[in-house]
Scaffold this motif. Structure first.
Motif, PDB file in Angstrom:
ATOM      1  N   LEU A 123      -1.961  20.687  -5.183  1.00 44.68           N
ATOM      2  CA  LEU A 123      -1.936  21.037  -6.602  1.00 44.68           C
ATOM      3  C   LEU A 123      -3.173  21.842  -6.977  1.00 44.68           C
ATOM      4  O   LEU A 123      -3.112  22.727  -7.838  1.00 44.68           O
ATOM      5  CB  LEU A 123      -1.829  19.771  -7.462  1.00 44.68           C
TER       6      LEU A 123
ATOM      7  N   VAL B 205       0.836  -1.206   0.000  1.00 48.87           N
ATOM      8  CA  VAL B 205       0.000   0.000   0.000  1.00 48.87           C
ATOM      9  C   VAL B 205       0.868   1.252   0.000  1.00 48.87           C
ATOM     10  O   VAL B 205       0.619   2.206  -0.733  1.00 48.87           O
ATOM     11  CB  VAL B 205      -0.948  -0.011   1.223  1.00 48.87           C
ATOM     12  N   ARG B 206       1.944   1.195   0.818  1.00 47.99           N
ATOM     13  CA  ARG B 206       2.825   2.353   0.914  1.00 47.99           C
ATOM     14  C   ARG B 206       3.461   2.643  -0.454  1.00 47.99           C
ATOM     15  O   ARG B 206       3.559   3.779  -0.885  1.00 47.99           O
ATOM     16  CB  ARG B 206       3.916   2.069   1.965  1.00 47.99           C
TER      17      ARG B 206
ATOM     18  N   VAL C  40       0.622  11.739  -9.928  1.00 46.27           N
ATOM     19  CA  VAL C  40      -0.236  12.930  -9.910  1.00 46.27           C
ATOM     20  C   VAL C  40       0.609  14.193 -10.058  1.00 46.27           C
ATOM     21  O   VAL C  40       0.314  15.078 -10.878  1.00 46.27           O
ATOM     22  CB  VAL C  40      -1.060  12.975  -8.590  1.00 46.27           C
ATOM     23  N   VAL C  41       1.698  14.258  -9.285  1.00 46.81           N
ATOM     24  CA  VAL C  41       2.553  15.446  -9.340  1.00 46.81           C
ATOM     25  C   VAL C  41       3.176  15.574 -10.731  1.00 46.81           C
ATOM     26  O   VAL C  41       3.195  16.660 -11.324  1.00 46.81           O
ATOM     27  CB  VAL C  41       3.641  15.383  -8.245  1.00 46.81           C
TER      28      VAL C  41
ATOM     29  N   PHE D 199       0.699  16.841 -13.244  1.00 45.17           N
ATOM     30  CA  PHE D 199       0.454  18.274 -13.062  1.00 45.17           C
ATOM     31  C   PHE D 199       1.589  19.089 -13.702  1.00 45.17           C
ATOM     32  O   PHE D 199       1.356  20.035 -14.450  1.00 45.17           O
ATOM     33  CB  PHE D 199       0.346  18.581 -11.572  1.00 45.17           C
TER      34      PHE D 199
ATOM     35  N   GLU E 179      -4.638   5.098   3.632  1.00 50.23           N
ATOM     36  CA  GLU E 179      -3.688   4.344   2.819  1.00 50.23           C
ATOM     37  C   GLU E 179      -3.087   5.205   1.713  1.00 50.23           C
ATOM     38  O   GLU E 179      -1.915   5.080   1.386  1.00 50.23           O
ATOM     39  CB  GLU E 179      -4.388   3.112   2.219  1.00 50.23           C
ATOM     40  N   TYR E 180      -3.920   6.065   1.135  1.00 47.49           N
ATOM     41  CA  TYR E 180      -3.421   6.920   0.052  1.00 47.49           C
ATOM     42  C   TYR E 180      -3.344   8.360   0.534  1.00 47.49           C
ATOM     43  O   TYR E 180      -3.763   9.290  -0.166  1.00 47.49           O
ATOM     44  CB  TYR E 180      -4.308   6.762  -1.184  1.00 47.49           C
ATOM     45  N   HIS E 181      -2.801   8.522   1.734  1.00 50.04           N
ATOM     46  CA  HIS E 181      -2.789   9.839   2.375  1.00 50.04           C
ATOM     47  C   HIS E 181      -2.065  10.891   1.553  1.00 50.04           C
ATOM     48  O   HIS E 181      -2.534  12.002   1.396  1.00 50.04           O
ATOM     49  CB  HIS E 181      -2.175   9.732   3.770  1.00 50.04           C
ATOM     50  N   SER E 182      -0.917  10.526   0.976  1.00 46.02           N
ATOM     51  CA  SER E 182      -0.151  11.567   0.284  1.00 46.02           C
ATOM     52  C   SER E 182      -0.744  11.885  -1.087  1.00 46.02           C
ATOM     53  O   SER E 182      -0.506  12.966  -1.623  1.00 46.02           O
ATOM     54  CB  SER E 182       1.325  11.184   0.179  1.00 46.02           C
ATOM     55  N   VAL E 183      -1.541  10.977  -1.631  1.00 49.65           N
ATOM     56  CA  VAL E 183      -2.220  11.285  -2.894  1.00 49.65           C
ATOM     57  C   VAL E 183      -3.205  12.427  -2.652  1.00 49.65           C
ATOM     58  O   VAL E 183      -3.250  13.416  -3.386  1.00 49.65           O
ATOM     59  CB  VAL E 183      -2.969  10.049  -3.436  1.00 49.65           C
TER      60      VAL E 183
ATOM     61  N   ILE F   1       1.356   6.589  -6.850  1.00 49.69           N
ATOM     62  CA  ILE F   1       0.241   7.408  -7.346  1.00 49.69           C
ATOM     63  C   ILE F   1       0.531   8.891  -7.098  1.00 49.69           C
ATOM     64  O   ILE F   1       0.301   9.735  -7.969  1.00 49.69           O
ATOM     65  CB  ILE F   1      -1.095   6.987  -6.696  1.00 49.69           C
ATOM     66  N   THR F   2       1.062   9.178  -5.912  1.00 48.72           N
ATOM     67  CA  THR F   2       1.384  10.575  -5.600  1.00 48.72           C
ATOM     68  C   THR F   2       2.359  11.125  -6.637  1.00 48.72           C
ATOM     69  O   THR F   2       2.149  12.215  -7.188  1.00 48.72           O
ATOM     70  CB  THR F   2       2.008  10.681  -4.200  1.00 48.72           C
TER      71      THR F   2
ATOM     72  N   ALA G  42      -1.363  15.615  -2.095  1.00 55.13           N
ATOM     73  CA  ALA G  42      -0.810  16.149  -3.351  1.00 55.13           C
ATOM     74  C   ALA G  42      -1.907  16.822  -4.168  1.00 55.13           C
ATOM     75  O   ALA G  42      -1.725  17.935  -4.676  1.00 55.13           O
ATOM     76  CB  ALA G  42      -0.142  15.039  -4.148  1.00 55.13           C
ATOM     77  N   VAL G  43      -3.053  16.155  -4.273  1.00 56.51           N
ATOM     78  CA  VAL G  43      -4.150  16.732  -5.056  1.00 56.51           C
ATOM     79  C   VAL G  43      -4.603  18.054  -4.434  1.00 56.51           C
ATOM     80  O   VAL G  43      -4.838  19.050  -5.122  1.00 56.51           O
ATOM     81  CB  VAL G  43      -5.331  15.735  -5.144  1.00 56.51           C
TER      82      VAL G  43
ATOM     83  N   ARG H 130     -10.331   4.554   5.914  1.00 56.02           N
ATOM     84  CA  ARG H 130      -9.178   3.692   5.622  1.00 56.02           C
ATOM     85  C   ARG H 130      -8.525   3.955   4.260  1.00 56.02           C
ATOM     86  O   ARG H 130      -7.302   4.104   4.197  1.00 56.02           O
ATOM     87  CB  ARG H 130      -9.590   2.234   5.740  1.00 56.02           C
TER      88      ARG H 130
ATOM     89  N   ASN I 136       0.859   4.064  -2.759  1.00 53.03           N
ATOM     90  CA  ASN I 136       0.559   5.443  -2.379  1.00 53.03           C
ATOM     91  C   ASN I 136       1.604   6.391  -2.962  1.00 53.03           C
ATOM     92  O   ASN I 136       1.272   7.399  -3.587  1.00 53.03           O
ATOM     93  CB  ASN I 136       0.521   5.546  -0.844  1.00 53.03           C
TER      94      ASN I 136
END
Lengths: 243, 208
Positions: free
Chosen positions: B190, A27-28, A38-39, A42, B179-183, A34-35, B186-187, B175, A31
Motif C-alpha cells: 500500500l 494468530v493466523r 489495513v487494506v 486504505f 506472525e503478522y506477515h501479511s500485515v 488486521i491485514t 500489505a503495508v 517472531r 493476522n
C-alpha cells in the motif's frame, strides 16, 4: 507396567500441542483480520479523497467555469486575439534547447498573427534540467510585477549563458531581474515564495494531465500539434483560422 | 524404547511442543517461489525482448506504452534501465529463473541446506534493494511507470519478505513479523501504491 509419570508426560505434551495449535490459529486469524482492516482503511481513504476531489468545493484540481485545463484564468497570455477563435498553447521549459529553438519561430508567428491568434504560455519544467524550475520561478516572479513577457524573452535569448550547466543559476537570474529594472525586494520574495513554485507545478500538472511528455508541446485549439518547421506551424494556424 | 519416548516427551521445551521446529511457511514458500519466480521471469523476458526491439528500431513503440504515465518506452530508454552497463532485464532473467527452479525443487520435496537458503537470501536482498531504487527512479526521476517493471516490483517484495522470514525463523525479534506477515506485506504494497497514486495524481484524477 507403564509408569504413571510417563503417561502424565505424554498427556501434558498432547495438551501443549493442542494449545500451541489453537494459539497458531488465533494468530493466523488475527493476522488476516488486521491485514483486511489495513487494506479496507486504505481503500476507504483513497475513495474519500476521490470523492472530495470530485464534488468538494474549490478542489485544486477542479476546472472552474470559463477556464480549461489548457488555459487557466491565471495562465500567461503573450497576446490575445480579438475574436478568440484560434489559441496556441505552449508548454515549455526555459532550459530545454528545443524550446529555445522554437522561440524565434513563435516570435515570428506572434508578429504575423498579432490580434488574430492568442498565444498562451504554460510552465513545464523538466526535472532533469537543473535550472529549469529556477528559471520558471524567476519568470513567474517577474510576472508578479507584470513583466512576464520581458523575462520570458530574456530567458530564451540568454539560454546558452546558463542552460545545461548543472550549477544553480540564481545569481544570473537575479542579474536579469535587475537589468529589467524590477523591484528587487519584491522579486526576491516572489522568487523564494513556495506559492510561486506551486503556481508552476500547477501548470506542469495540467500538462501531465493533458499528456504532455516533453517540451515544447504545442496545442492548437486544444489539439496537440507537432510542427517541424515554421511553414508547418503557419499552415496549421492558417487552417484553424480558415476553419 | 519406552523410556526414550518418555524422555523425548518430557524433554520437549514447553514453548515448542510440536517437535523439532518446522521452518515457517512450509506450504506457501514452494508455491510462492515457483509462481512468483515464473511471473518475474516472464516480465523480465518480455522487457528484454522489447528492449531488443527498441534497439533495433528506435521508433518502436513497446507493447506497454499505453499512455503518458504507463509508458515502458520512456523508461526503457533511460540510463537507469542499464545501471550496470547492460539492460537490467538480463539480471531478472537469470535471477528469476533460479528462484523458479528453487521453488520447483522444494515442491519436489527437496530439503536444501542452510547455505542454499542463504544464497537465495543474498540474491533476493540485492533484488529488493535494487527494485526500490528503481521505484524511486521511476517515480521521481523518470516520471513514468512501466507495467512489466511493476510486475517485477510486485513479485520481488513478497519473495524477499517470505524467504527472509523463513531464514530468520527462531530469532525472537523476527517472531512478531512472522506472525503478522501479511500485515507487513500489505503495508509495504500500500505504501508503494500510495506513492504511485500521489505522484501521478493529476493524471489519475482525469481518468474518473
Amino acid at each position: 507396567m507403564e509408569s504413571s509419570e510417563e503417561r502424565t508426560a505424554a498427556r501434558r505434551s498432547k495438551v501443549d500441542a493442542l494449545r500451541a495449535e489453537s494459539r497458531r490459529q488465533e494468530v493466523r486469524r488475527r493476522n488476516l483480520a488486521i491485514t483486511a482492516t489495513v487494506v479496507a482503511a486504505f481503500v476507504l481513504v483513497v475513495g474519500a479523497v476521490f470523492v472530495i476531489g470530485k464534488v468538494g468545493p474549490g478542489g485544486g484540481e477542479a476546472v472552474a467555469a470559463g477556464e480549461s485545463r489548457l488555459v487557466r484564468a491565471d495562465s500567461h497570455r503573450l497576446q490575445t486575439a480579438a475574436d478568440g477563435k484560434v489559441t496556441v498553447v505552449e508548454f515549455l521549459d526555459f532550459e530545454c534547447e528545443a524550446c529555445g529553438a522554437y522561440f524565434p519561430m513563435v516570435e515570428q508567428l506572434r508578429a504575423r498573427y498579432a490580434g488574430k491568434v492568442t498565444f498562451v504560455t504554460r510552465y513545464f519544467p523538466i526535472a532533469s534540467h537543473f535550472n529549469a524550475e529556477r528559471a520558471a520561478r524567476a519568470v513567474e516572479a517577474a510576472a508578479r510585477q507584470g513583466r512576464f513577457e520581458a523575462m520570458y524573452r530574456r530567458m530564451f535569448e540568454s539560454q546558452k549563458e546558463w542552460g545545461e550547466k548543472r550549477i544553480p543559476a540564481d545569481e544570473i537570474f537575479r542579474g536579469y531581474a535587475k537589468a529589467l529594472g524590477l523591484d528587487m525586494a519584491a522579486w526576491e520574495k516572489a522568487y523564494a515564495d513556495p506559492a510561486t513554485l506551486d503556481r508552476i507545478r500547477k501548470d506542469a500538472a495540467d500538462g501531465e494531465a493533458l499528456g504532455v511528455q516533453g517540451t515544447p508541446t504545442f496545442f492548437l485549439n486544444g489539439k496537440k500539434i507537432q510542427p517541424q518547421s515554421y511553414d508547418e506551424f503557419k499552415a496549421a494556424i492558417d487552417a484553424a483560422l480558415a476553419g | 524404547m519406552r523410556l526414550s519416548r518418555a524422555e523425548a516427551a518430557a524433554g520437549l521445551p514447553a514453548a515448542a511442543p510440536a517437535g523439532p521446529r518446522e521452518a515457517p511457511f512450509p506450504r506457501l514458500l514452494p508455491w510462492l517461489l515457483t509462481i512468483g519466480g515464473a511471473l518475474g521471469l516472464l516480465a523480465a523476458f518480455v522487457l528484454a525482448v522489447e528492449k531488443i526491439a527498441l534497439l533495433r528500431n528506435p521508433d518502436y513503440v513497446p507493447s506497454c506504452s499505453i499512455n503518458p504515465v504507463l509508458s515502458c518506452g520512456s523508461v526503457m530508454a533511460t540510463p537507469q534501465a542499464e545501471v550496470f552497463g547492460f539492460p537490467n532485464p538480463l539480471l531478472g532473467i537469470a535471477g528469476f529463473a533460479m528462484v523458479t527452479a528453487a521453488g520447483a525443487a522444494l515442491l519436489a520435496g527437496a530439503r536444501p541446506r542452510r547455505w542454499f537458503w542463504l544464497g537465495l537470501q543474498a540474491g533476493l536482498t540485492f533484488a529488493v534493494v535494487f527494485v526500490h531504487w528503481l521505484i524511486y527512479q521511476s517515480l521521481y526521476v523518470i516520471g513514468a511507470l512501466c507495467p512489466y517493471c511493476m510486475v517485477v516490483w510486485a513479485v520481488t517484495i513478497p519473495l524477499f519478505w517470505y524467504v527472509t522470514l523463513r531464514n530468520l525463523a527462531g530469532s525472537r525479534a523476527a517472531r512478531p513479523f512472522a506472525e503478522y506477515h501479511s500485515v507487513v506485506l500489505a503495508v509495504w504494497f500500500l505504501a508503494v501504491i500510495g506513492l504511485i497514486g500521489v505522484r501521478f495524481w493529476p493524471y489519475w484524477s482525469t481518468l474518473i
